[in-house]
Design a protein around this motif. Structure first.
Motif, PDB file in Angstrom:
ATOM      1  N   PRO A   1       0.704  -1.174  -0.053  1.00  0.00           N
ATOM      2  CA  PRO A   1       0.063   0.185  -0.085  1.00  0.00           C
ATOM      3  C   PRO A   1       0.745   1.301  -0.293  1.00  0.00           C
ATOM      4  O   PRO A   1       0.539   2.329  -0.447  1.00  0.00           O
ATOM      5  N   GLY A   2       2.052   1.169   0.423  1.00  0.00           N
ATOM      6  CA  GLY A   2       2.877   2.409   0.625  1.00  0.00           C
ATOM      7  C   GLY A   2       3.462   2.733  -0.785  1.00  0.00           C
ATOM      8  O   GLY A   2       3.865   3.862  -0.949  1.00  0.00           O
ATOM      9  N   ALA A   3       3.179   1.996  -1.798  1.00  0.00           N
ATOM     10  CA  ALA A   3       3.488   2.350  -3.116  1.00  0.00           C
ATOM     11  C   ALA A   3       2.471   3.072  -4.222  1.00  0.00           C
ATOM     12  O   ALA A   3       2.691   3.432  -5.063  1.00  0.00           O
ATOM     13  N   SER A   4       1.239   2.975  -3.377  1.00  0.00           N
ATOM     14  CA  SER A   4       0.064   3.587  -4.010  1.00  0.00           C
ATOM     15  C   SER A   4       0.119   5.172  -3.940  1.00  0.00           C
ATOM     16  O   SER A   4       0.694   5.723  -3.135  1.00  0.00           O
ATOM     17  N   PRO A   5      -0.375   5.809  -5.198  1.00  0.00           N
ATOM     18  CA  PRO A   5      -0.671   7.155  -4.862  1.00  0.00           C
ATOM     19  C   PRO A   5      -1.361   7.846  -3.581  1.00  0.00           C
ATOM     20  O   PRO A   5      -2.324   6.979  -3.382  1.00  0.00           O
ATOM     21  N   GLY A   6      -0.960   8.988  -3.058  1.00  0.00           N
ATOM     22  CA  GLY A   6      -1.644   9.582  -2.081  1.00  0.00           C
ATOM     23  C   GLY A   6      -1.301   8.914  -0.708  1.00  0.00           C
ATOM     24  O   GLY A   6      -2.011   9.152   0.271  1.00  0.00           O
ATOM     25  N   PHE A   7      -0.211   7.953  -0.731  1.00  0.00           N
ATOM     26  CA  PHE A   7       0.001   7.246   0.589  1.00  0.00           C
ATOM     27  C   PHE A   7       0.295   8.184   1.519  1.00  0.00           C
ATOM     28  O   PHE A   7       0.024   8.227   2.786  1.00  0.00           O
ATOM     29  N   ALA A   8       1.370   9.142   1.229  1.00  0.00           N
ATOM     30  CA  ALA A   8       1.773  10.061   2.470  1.00  0.00           C
ATOM     31  C   ALA A   8       0.625  10.808   2.950  1.00  0.00           C
ATOM     32  O   ALA A   8       0.502  11.319   4.217  1.00  0.00           O
TER      33      ALA A   8
ATOM     34  N   GLN B   1      -3.443  12.146   7.202  1.00  0.00           N
ATOM     35  CA  GLN B   1      -4.636  12.146   7.654  1.00  0.00           C
ATOM     36  C   GLN B   1      -5.144  11.314   8.947  1.00  0.00           C
ATOM     37  O   GLN B   1      -5.667  11.558   9.793  1.00  0.00           O
ATOM     38  N   HIS B   2      -4.760   9.971   8.611  1.00  0.00           N
ATOM     39  CA  HIS B   2      -5.087   8.912   9.832  1.00  0.00           C
ATOM     40  C   HIS B   2      -3.967   8.624  10.801  1.00  0.00           C
ATOM     41  O   HIS B   2      -4.353   7.702  11.706  1.00  0.00           O
ATOM     42  N   LYS B   3      -2.781   8.960  10.785  1.00  0.00           N
ATOM     43  CA  LYS B   3      -1.743   8.918  11.710  1.00  0.00           C
ATOM     44  C   LYS B   3      -0.989   7.622  11.604  1.00  0.00           C
ATOM     45  O   LYS B   3       0.226   7.482  11.905  1.00  0.00           O
ATOM     46  N   VAL B   4      -1.582   6.770  10.973  1.00  0.00           N
ATOM     47  CA  VAL B   4      -0.951   5.320  10.829  1.00  0.00           C
ATOM     48  C   VAL B   4      -1.503   4.455   9.549  1.00  0.00           C
ATOM     49  O   VAL B   4      -2.574   4.688   9.223  1.00  0.00           O
ATOM     50  N   ARG B   5      -0.312   3.972   8.940  1.00  0.00           N
ATOM     51  CA  ARG B   5      -0.975   3.136   7.704  1.00  0.00           C
ATOM     52  C   ARG B   5       0.099   2.065   7.477  1.00  0.00           C
ATOM     53  O   ARG B   5       1.271   2.167   7.702  1.00  0.00           O
ATOM     54  N   LEU B   6      -0.466   0.871   7.121  1.00  0.00           N
ATOM     55  CA  LEU B   6       0.605  -0.277   6.650  1.00  0.00           C
ATOM     56  C   LEU B   6       1.369   0.286   5.391  1.00  0.00           C
ATOM     57  O   LEU B   6       0.575   0.815   4.441  1.00  0.00           O
ATOM     58  N   GLU B   7       2.550  -0.162   5.442  1.00  0.00           N
ATOM     59  CA  GLU B   7       3.356   0.296   4.148  1.00  0.00           C
ATOM     60  C   GLU B   7       3.505  -0.816   3.382  1.00  0.00           C
ATOM     61  O   GLU B   7       3.364  -0.725   1.999  1.00  0.00           O
ATOM     62  N   TRP B   8       3.745  -2.158   3.785  1.00  0.00           N
ATOM     63  CA  TRP B   8       3.887  -3.281   2.763  1.00  0.00           C
ATOM     64  C   TRP B   8       4.114  -4.492   3.862  1.00  0.00           C
ATOM     65  O   TRP B   8       4.192  -4.364   5.251  1.00  0.00           O
ATOM     66  N   VAL B   9       3.781  -5.728   3.458  1.00  0.00           N
ATOM     67  CA  VAL B   9       3.872  -7.053   4.002  1.00  0.00           C
ATOM     68  C   VAL B   9       4.544  -7.920   2.992  1.00  0.00           C
ATOM     69  O   VAL B   9       4.555  -7.988   1.771  1.00  0.00           O
ATOM     70  N   ARG B  10       5.281  -8.783   3.702  1.00  0.00           N
ATOM     71  CA  ARG B  10       5.879  -9.923   2.805  1.00  0.00           C
ATOM     72  C   ARG B  10       5.556 -11.430   3.750  1.00  0.00           C
ATOM     73  O   ARG B  10       6.002 -11.513   4.786  1.00  0.00           O
TER      74      ARG B  10
END
Length: 148
Positions: free
Chosen positions: A13-20, A25-34
């Protein structure tokens, strides 16, 4: 061999547009999983609201009949944007890796608690059953050479 878990969401999800902007806005977001043989590894981005903060991942293998929580560790260096921090986590799944997995991320900072639960759907990974071993057949049916 294919991984025993398959994400039901985009694993980056960190590679999607508007991630920053979503992090701001939400203070926390998952960036990637493997998915790895020993479990699930991932990274979380949080807005740098205060120096002291705690990030954890709450997860279940049985649709929330029970759950566990692991702490995420700060991952230096800080991202170049100057306003966020990155935390990494590892969910040790072991033999339970064939089950379905759900998780959400919790961020505690400055007396407040923020969650990233994939907009209310939780982050879900579907378990894939391992392929069964082929039953033994007639040993002569596939032989190329027979010895006398």
């Amino acid at each position: 061999p294919p991984s025993p878990l398959e994400p039901l969401f985009p694993p980056q999800p960190g590679a999607s547009p508007g991630f920053a902007e979503r992090v701001r806005q939400h203070k926390v977001r998952l960036e990637w999983v493997r998915v790895e043989p020993a479990g699930l590894r991932g990274a979380v981005r949080v807005l740098n609201v205060a120096y002291e903060k705690a990030v954890s991942v709450r997860y279940t293998l049985n649709r929330w009949a029970s759950c566990a929580e692991v702490s995420a560790a700060y991952q230096p260096p800080a991202p170049a944007d100057g306003t966020t921090d990155r935390f990494c986590f590892h969910l040790p799944l072991g033999a339970a890796a064939e089950a379905s997995l759900e998780f959400a991320v919790r961020y505690c900072v400055a007396g407040a608690e923020y969650w990233d639960n994939n907009d209310g759907a939780n982050y879900r990974l579907r378990g894939r059953p391992r392929a069964a071993a082929c039953p033994p057949g007639d040993p002569d049916s596939t032989a190329w050479i027979h010895f006398i």
